[in-house]
Design an enzyme around this catalytic site. Structure first.
Site, PDB file in Angstrom:
ATOM      1  N   ASP A 159       0.825  -1.204   0.000  1.00  0.00           N
ATOM      2  CA  ASP A 159       0.000   0.000   0.000  1.00  0.00           C
ATOM      3  C   ASP A 159       0.863   1.259   0.000  1.00  0.00           C
ATOM      4  O   ASP A 159       1.416   1.633   1.025  1.00  0.00           O
ATOM      5  CB  ASP A 159      -0.938  -0.025   1.215  1.00  0.00           C
ATOM      6  CG  ASP A 159      -2.027   1.021   1.102  1.00  0.00           C
ATOM      7  OD1 ASP A 159      -1.934   1.902   0.216  1.00  0.00           O
ATOM      8  OD2 ASP A 159      -2.969   0.972   1.903  1.00  0.00           O
ATOM      9  N   ASP A 357      -1.892   5.793  -5.926  1.00  0.00           N
ATOM     10  CA  ASP A 357      -2.259   5.050  -4.717  1.00  0.00           C
ATOM     11  C   ASP A 357      -2.542   3.597  -5.056  1.00  0.00           C
ATOM     12  O   ASP A 357      -3.532   3.295  -5.713  1.00  0.00           O
ATOM     13  CB  ASP A 357      -3.503   5.687  -4.086  1.00  0.00           C
ATOM     14  CG  ASP A 357      -3.979   4.894  -2.881  1.00  0.00           C
ATOM     15  OD1 ASP A 357      -3.128   4.455  -2.089  1.00  0.00           O
ATOM     16  OD2 ASP A 357      -5.194   4.692  -2.733  1.00  0.00           O
TER      17      ASP A 357
END
Ligand SMILES: *[C@@H]1O[C@H](CO)[C@@H](O)[C@H](O)[C@H]1NC(C)=O
Ligand SMILES: *[C@@H]1O[C@H](CO)[C@@H](O)[C@H](O)[C@H]1NC(C)=O
Ligand SMILES: *[C@@H]1O[C@H](CO)[C@@H](O)[C@H](O)[C@H]1NC(C)=O
Ligand SMILES: *[C@@H]1O[C@H](CO)[C@@H](O)[C@H](O)[C@H]1NC(C)=O
Length: 482
Positions: A159, A357
């Site tokens: 992430d 992201d």
């Protein structure tokens, strides 16, 4: 007499095969012709859009010893869903992406000095308590590493939009289901919990102190994880050798209510001091997410030694400082479809924040850009029958059941510095229904009240993406994970 009949039969048979061959060569040359005419489009075999059944690892070359295989949690290479491929459910994914966009917005500008921490915290909490389900990350790709001495296996979702790394730990007050045994600190000679006064009790952990031990707490809407902050030995092993990071600061989660699909935790790759990447000496990583769920990609910590490959990486600057945003904010300057610029003013691109992201699945576009892309795409696809929207987000879908091959326009993003990212086919269309009756444009429109531009993981597939924290830049290289 019988030889005569068999001769006729043989002749007929030969003629039939000759005819078949002619047919197939006509078909082939037709496809080749289409390809030749089509520098601005992808010719896609419709069957290649179907979910893969077998894992094909051969397509991945792990570049060096600090590299690790990256696996999609959906595909047949995944070890976390009983070896069965689990098709992505886009209804669920879009729901999580929406919540994720709110999370990102809430964390873009962290007022470090203006306003008190309380205000900051309040704003975050407000933004985060929206969904009813945990939505900490919509990350799709995970890695397998080991922690401790002797080594214990953990699987971590990658992430780039999260700071701390955490994994579930014993003794577990509350843990979600995971595939591998829980990490047990008492079985490791290199584990130590971090005292409150230690520098390792980093602000990113939002630490609290109890019995002189640093506790972290991370909350993502209704999902959360808390426990000790600890240091441990992290080991990465591959065919080239072993890479060790010791001491490595992470969260040992004993109270976890997040459900992240069978992995044991999450690896934070943001720019903040607590993230794994900030703890490594080069503060640099690159990765390639595989184009197909059926193959694997890689992540490399540190700069790759492959100078030839490095030469082709094009970098765009990160536009914020790490104390303004934990995300990799970059500047989009344009988009093209089938080689033509979208008919929008260039100021439309710079109006909104842009972040990359990996915890978002489908790229989110500010409304004006989404609408322009959608209409250009529909025009390019006008020979295919559009079906009625499958959801508010996926409103440009086609029924491909009666085709063997379809022609899809190429789409590119351009970033500051003239850097082009040409999307993989799998970053242009997603399979909403497994029978090919609903194949949709793989972008979503941002909430008009929250017109952010989020470059999600689907659009980064098949590309080598470089993150350079010291050099404050993000790079894109050709590669296709091979
Ligand atoms: C596996 O991947 C390689 C490289 O992408 C490809 O050439 C090969 O056909 C694939 N094999 C299967 C069984 O899909
Ligand atoms: C996808 O997820 C939604 C929401 O969780 C659920 O209602 C739906 O049944 C799921 N669809 C499939 C095909 O599993
Ligand atoms: C565990 O986490 C939940 C959810 O954040 C919280 O309500 C509860 O108080 C925690 N339990 C302990 C013992 O910290
Ligand atoms: C934020 O970062 C900038 C650039 O790195 C630096 O000049 C500035 O002092 C930092 N501000 C704070 C409050 O840390």
């Amino acid at each position: 007499m019988s030889t005569y009949i068999s001769m006729i039969l043989r002749f007929l048979l030969q003629a039939f095969f000759l005819f078949l061959c002619l047919l197939c060569s006509v078909k082939n040359s037709y496809a080749k012709q289409a390809e030749a005419q089509c520098s601005d489009c992808h010719i896609v075999e419709v069957s290649s859009l179907l979910p893969p059944i077998v894992c094909n690892r051969t397509s991945t070359k792990v570049p060096n010893k600090a590299s690790l295989e990256v696996v999609s949690k959906y595909g047949p290479c995944s070890t976390i869903n009983e070896g069965k491929a689990k098709s992505p459910n886009y209804t669920e994914i879009l729901h999580k992406d929406r919540a994720r966009a709110k999370y990102i917005q809430s964390r873009i500008f962290r007022p470090k000095h203006s306003g008190s921490d309380d205000d900051d915290h309040l704003k975050r909490t407000e933004a985060l308590t929206v969904g009813a389900e945990p939505f900490l990350s919509n990350g799709e790709f995970y890695i397998t590493v080991s922690l401790g001495t002797p080594r214990q296996v953990v699987t971590l979702l990658l992430d780039t939009g999260s700071d701390i790394t955490w994994t579930q730990c014993k003794p577990c007050l509350k843990c979600f289901k995971q595939k591998t045994p829980l990490f047990d600190p008492t079985k490791s000679s290199t584990y130590s919990s971090v005292p409150c006064r230690s520098k390792a009790c980093l602000p990113d952990f939002q630490p609290t102190c109890s019995s002189n031990t640093c506790f972290y707490s991370v909350s993502y809407g209704s999902g959360s994880s808390d426990g000790h902050v600890a240091t441990e030995k992290l080991t990465i092993m591959n065919g080239f050798g072993t890479f060790v990071k010791y001491p490595y600061i992470f969260g040992c989660g004993t109270n976890n209510s997040a459900d992240i699909d069978g992995v044991t935790g999450l690896m934070g790759l943001a720019r903040t001091p607590s993230s794994f990447i900030s703890q490594t000496s080069q503060k640099y990583f690159s990765y390639c997410y595989p184009s197909s769920y059926g193959s694997t990609g890689y992540i490399t910590f540190g700069k790759s030694d492959d100078d030839i490959k490095n030469k082709f990486v094009k970098f765009t600057p990160i536009t914020t400082s790490p104390n303004q945003s934990l995300f990799y904010d970059i500047m989009v300057t344009g988009m093209t479809i089938a080689g033509e610029k979208l008919p929008v003013a260039s100021s439309e691109y710079t109006k909104s924040e842009t972040v990359t992201d990996s915890g978002t699945t489908l790229t989110v576009l500010p409304p004006s850009l989404y609408v322009a892309l959608r209409s250009a795409f529909r025009k390019q696809m006008s020979k295919y029958k559009m079906i009625k929207p499958v959801s508010d987000e996926l409103d440009t879908c086609y029924d491909f059941r009666s085709y063997d091959e379809v022609v899809i326009p190429k789409i590119s993003f351009f970033f500051k510095g003239g850097v082009e990212l040409e999307l993989d086919v799998k970053g242009i269309m997603v399979l909403y229904k497994k029978d090919l009756s609903q194949v949709c444009l793989a972008f979503q429109k941002a909430d008009p009240d929250n017109p952010i531009f989020i470059l999600g993981n689907s659009q980064l597939r098949g590309k080598e993406v470089h993150h350079d924290i010291v050099g404050q830049r993000v790079g894109f290289g050709p590669g296709g994970c091979s």
